[in-house]
Design a protein around this motif. Sequence first.
Motif, PDB file in Angstrom:
ATOM      1  N   ALA A  14       0.836  -1.182  -0.067  1.00 15.57           N
ATOM      2  CA  ALA A  14      -0.015  -0.134   0.080  1.00 15.57           C
ATOM      3  C   ALA A  14       0.817   1.227  -0.100  1.00 15.57           C
ATOM      4  CB  ALA A  14      -0.820  -0.166   1.132  1.00 15.57           C
ATOM      5  N   GLY A  15       0.217   2.468  -0.386  1.00 23.48           N
ATOM      6  CA  GLY A  15       0.975   3.542  -0.290  1.00 23.48           C
ATOM      7  C   GLY A  15       1.602   3.965  -1.770  1.00 23.48           C
ATOM      8  N   PRO A  16       2.036   5.172  -2.034  1.00 24.27           N
ATOM      9  CA  PRO A  16       2.463   5.734  -3.156  1.00 24.27           C
ATOM     10  C   PRO A  16       3.951   5.036  -3.611  1.00 24.27           C
ATOM     11  CG  PRO A  16       2.839   7.386  -1.547  1.00 24.27           C
ATOM     12  CD  PRO A  16       2.006   6.065  -0.971  1.00 24.27           C
ATOM     13  N   MET A  17       3.858   4.104  -4.579  1.00 22.87           N
ATOM     14  CA  MET A  17       5.278   3.758  -5.004  1.00 22.87           C
ATOM     15  C   MET A  17       5.452   4.176  -6.553  1.00 22.87           C
ATOM     16  SD  MET A  17       7.563   2.130  -3.825  1.00 22.87           S
ATOM     17  CE  MET A  17       8.658   0.840  -3.994  1.00 22.87           C
ATOM     18  N   GLY A  18       5.766   5.078  -6.784  1.00 24.26           N
ATOM     19  CA  GLY A  18       6.079   5.320  -8.352  1.00 24.26           C
ATOM     20  C   GLY A  18       7.551   5.403  -8.703  1.00 24.26           C
ATOM     21  N   GLU A  19       7.754   5.972  -9.942  1.00 24.43           N
ATOM     22  CA  GLU A  19       9.164   5.935 -10.210  1.00 24.43           C
ATOM     23  C   GLU A  19      10.055   6.975  -9.431  1.00 24.43           C
ATOM     24  OE1 GLU A  19       9.765   6.391 -14.292  1.00 24.43           O
ATOM     25  OE2 GLU A  19       8.783   4.963 -15.027  1.00 24.43           O
ATOM     26  N   ALA A  20       9.409   8.022  -8.831  1.00 27.30           N
ATOM     27  CA  ALA A  20      10.061   8.878  -7.775  1.00 27.30           C
ATOM     28  C   ALA A  20      10.858   7.997  -6.643  1.00 27.30           C
ATOM     29  CB  ALA A  20       9.211   9.889  -7.540  1.00 27.30           C
ATOM     30  N   GLU A  21       9.997   7.034  -6.262  1.00 30.04           N
ATOM     31  CA  GLU A  21      10.678   6.052  -4.987  1.00 30.04           C
ATOM     32  C   GLU A  21      11.624   4.978  -5.420  1.00 30.04           C
ATOM     33  OE1 GLU A  21       7.972   5.115  -2.205  1.00 30.04           O
ATOM     34  OE2 GLU A  21       6.980   7.099  -2.352  1.00 30.04           O
ATOM     35  N   ARG A  22      11.310   4.358  -6.583  1.00 25.93           N
ATOM     36  CA  ARG A  22      12.124   3.248  -6.925  1.00 25.93           C
ATOM     37  C   ARG A  22      13.186   3.507  -7.888  1.00 25.93           C
ATOM     38  NH1 ARG A  22       7.189  -0.222  -9.469  1.00 25.93           N
ATOM     39  NH2 ARG A  22       6.807   2.007 -10.172  1.00 25.93           N
ATOM     40  N   GLY A  23      13.085   4.615  -8.734  1.00 26.53           N
ATOM     41  CA  GLY A  23      13.966   5.127  -9.640  1.00 26.53           C
ATOM     42  C   GLY A  23      13.501   4.650 -11.006  1.00 26.53           C
ATOM     43  N   GLU A  24      14.373   5.290 -12.154  1.00 32.08           N
ATOM     44  CA  GLU A  24      13.550   5.153 -13.366  1.00 32.08           C
ATOM     45  C   GLU A  24      14.153   3.593 -13.871  1.00 32.08           C
ATOM     46  OE1 GLU A  24      14.363   7.898 -16.294  1.00 32.08           O
ATOM     47  OE2 GLU A  24      14.093   9.654 -14.855  1.00 32.08           O
ATOM     48  N   SER A  25      13.174   2.845 -14.505  1.00 32.45           N
ATOM     49  CA  SER A  25      13.540   1.244 -15.067  1.00 32.45           C
ATOM     50  C   SER A  25      14.833   1.476 -15.929  1.00 32.45           C
ATOM     51  CB  SER A  25      12.610   0.493 -15.207  1.00 32.45           C
ATOM     52  OG  SER A  25      11.918   1.301 -16.354  1.00 32.45           O
ATOM     53  N   ALA A  26      15.683   0.507 -16.011  1.00 33.48           N
ATOM     54  CA  ALA A  26      16.614   0.595 -17.177  1.00 33.48           C
ATOM     55  C   ALA A  26      16.025   0.210 -18.683  1.00 33.48           C
ATOM     56  CB  ALA A  26      17.613  -0.423 -16.882  1.00 33.48           C
ATOM     57  N   PRO A  27      16.336   0.733 -19.600  1.00 34.18           N
ATOM     58  CA  PRO A  27      16.016   0.381 -20.923  1.00 34.18           C
ATOM     59  C   PRO A  27      15.726  -1.114 -21.058  1.00 34.18           C
ATOM     60  CG  PRO A  27      17.600   1.965 -21.206  1.00 34.18           C
ATOM     61  CD  PRO A  27      17.319   1.632 -19.836  1.00 34.18           C
ATOM     62  N   ARG A  28      14.826  -1.712 -21.792  1.00 34.32           N
ATOM     63  CA  ARG A  28      14.817  -3.185 -21.864  1.00 34.32           C
ATOM     64  C   ARG A  28      14.767  -3.346 -23.280  1.00 34.32           C
ATOM     65  NH1 ARG A  28      15.630  -6.105 -17.422  1.00 34.32           N
ATOM     66  NH2 ARG A  28      15.197  -5.110 -15.697  1.00 34.32           N
ATOM     67  N   VAL A  29      14.993  -4.827 -23.579  1.00 27.73           N
ATOM     68  CA  VAL A  29      14.858  -5.457 -24.974  1.00 27.73           C
ATOM     69  C   VAL A  29      14.468  -6.802 -24.675  1.00 27.73           C
ATOM     70  CG1 VAL A  29      17.275  -6.368 -24.753  1.00 27.73           C
ATOM     71  CG2 VAL A  29      16.046  -5.925 -27.218  1.00 27.73           C
ATOM     72  N   ARG A  30      13.344  -7.319 -25.369  1.00 28.74           N
ATOM     73  CA  ARG A  30      12.881  -8.577 -25.378  1.00 28.74           C
ATOM     74  C   ARG A  30      13.420  -9.460 -26.335  1.00 28.74           C
ATOM     75  NH1 ARG A  30       8.592  -8.713 -21.839  1.00 28.74           N
ATOM     76  NH2 ARG A  30       7.958 -10.837 -22.589  1.00 28.74           N
ATOM     77  N   VAL A  31      13.945 -10.714 -26.078  1.00 28.10           N
ATOM     78  CA  VAL A  31      14.689 -11.806 -26.986  1.00 28.10           C
ATOM     79  C   VAL A  31      13.710 -12.988 -26.969  1.00 28.10           C
ATOM     80  CG1 VAL A  31      16.546 -13.054 -27.471  1.00 28.10           C
ATOM     81  CG2 VAL A  31      16.752 -10.641 -26.488  1.00 28.10           C
ATOM     82  N   SER A  32      13.567 -13.187 -28.239  1.00 30.13           N
ATOM     83  CA  SER A  32      12.681 -14.599 -28.226  1.00 30.13           C
ATOM     84  C   SER A  32      13.586 -15.927 -28.558  1.00 30.13           C
ATOM     85  CB  SER A  32      12.000 -14.566 -29.631  1.00 30.13           C
ATOM     86  OG  SER A  32      10.922 -13.720 -29.461  1.00 30.13           O
ATOM     87  N   PHE A  33      13.441 -16.783 -27.706  1.00 35.32           N
ATOM     88  CA  PHE A  33      13.996 -17.953 -27.705  1.00 35.32           C
ATOM     89  C   PHE A  33      12.907 -19.415 -28.042  1.00 35.32           C
ATOM     90  CE2 PHE A  33      16.478 -15.418 -24.896  1.00 35.32           C
ATOM     91  CZ  PHE A  33      17.860 -15.876 -25.111  1.00 35.32           C
ATOM     92  N   TRP A  34      13.511 -20.182 -28.729  1.00 37.17           N
ATOM     93  CA  TRP A  34      12.558 -21.538 -28.850  1.00 37.17           C
ATOM     94  C   TRP A  34      13.102 -22.606 -28.599  1.00 37.17           C
ATOM     95  CZ3 TRP A  34      12.833 -17.110 -32.229  1.00 37.17           C
ATOM     96  CH2 TRP A  34      11.849 -16.502 -32.328  1.00 37.17           C
ATOM     97  N   CYS A  35      12.529 -23.672 -28.065  1.00 37.68           N
ATOM     98  CA  CYS A  35      12.904 -25.030 -27.607  1.00 37.68           C
ATOM     99  C   CYS A  35      12.682 -25.943 -28.798  1.00 37.68           C
ATOM    100  CB  CYS A  35      12.402 -25.423 -26.184  1.00 37.68           C
ATOM    101  SG  CYS A  35      10.578 -25.839 -26.199  1.00 37.68           S
ATOM    102  N   ALA A  36      12.860 -27.511 -28.463  1.00 36.53           N
ATOM    103  CA  ALA A  36      12.700 -28.159 -29.498  1.00 36.53           C
ATOM    104  C   ALA A  36      11.231 -28.493 -29.553  1.00 36.53           C
ATOM    105  CB  ALA A  36      13.413 -29.597 -29.115  1.00 36.53           C
TER     106      ALA A  36
END
Length: 114
Positions: A14-36
């Motif tokens: 509960a309570g305010p929990m925004g980017e101001a308290e957490r800090g800014e998130s790092a830039p992300r990249v999504r990568v696809s992986f495939w199994c057999a």
Amino acid sequence: MGSGNAIRGSRVGAGPMGEAERGESAPRVRVSFWCANMHETRPSFASDAAVPEYWDCPRCGLPAGQDESAPPAPPRNEPYKTHLAYVKERRSDTDGAAILAEALERLRNNRSPW
């Protein structure tokens, strides 16, 4: 008078929990992986992080690679071997018979007469 509960009316998260308290998130990249089994997994990584060559598939547990047309082969599972199976790999039947005869002779020689 209060019941003595200092956090009355609150809950975890509960309570305010925004980017101001957490800090800014790092830039992300999504990568696809495939199994057999052709399951696709898309984990996200920081854009400046090294992406691993293989990733474990969360659905079936097989290794997954980034090439959809050629996923990594499943690992080869060796069946459980007993101690006797390992001994038979190292010794031939004639060697085993000779060792058994030697051990029996030693037991017969060490036996005390009654």
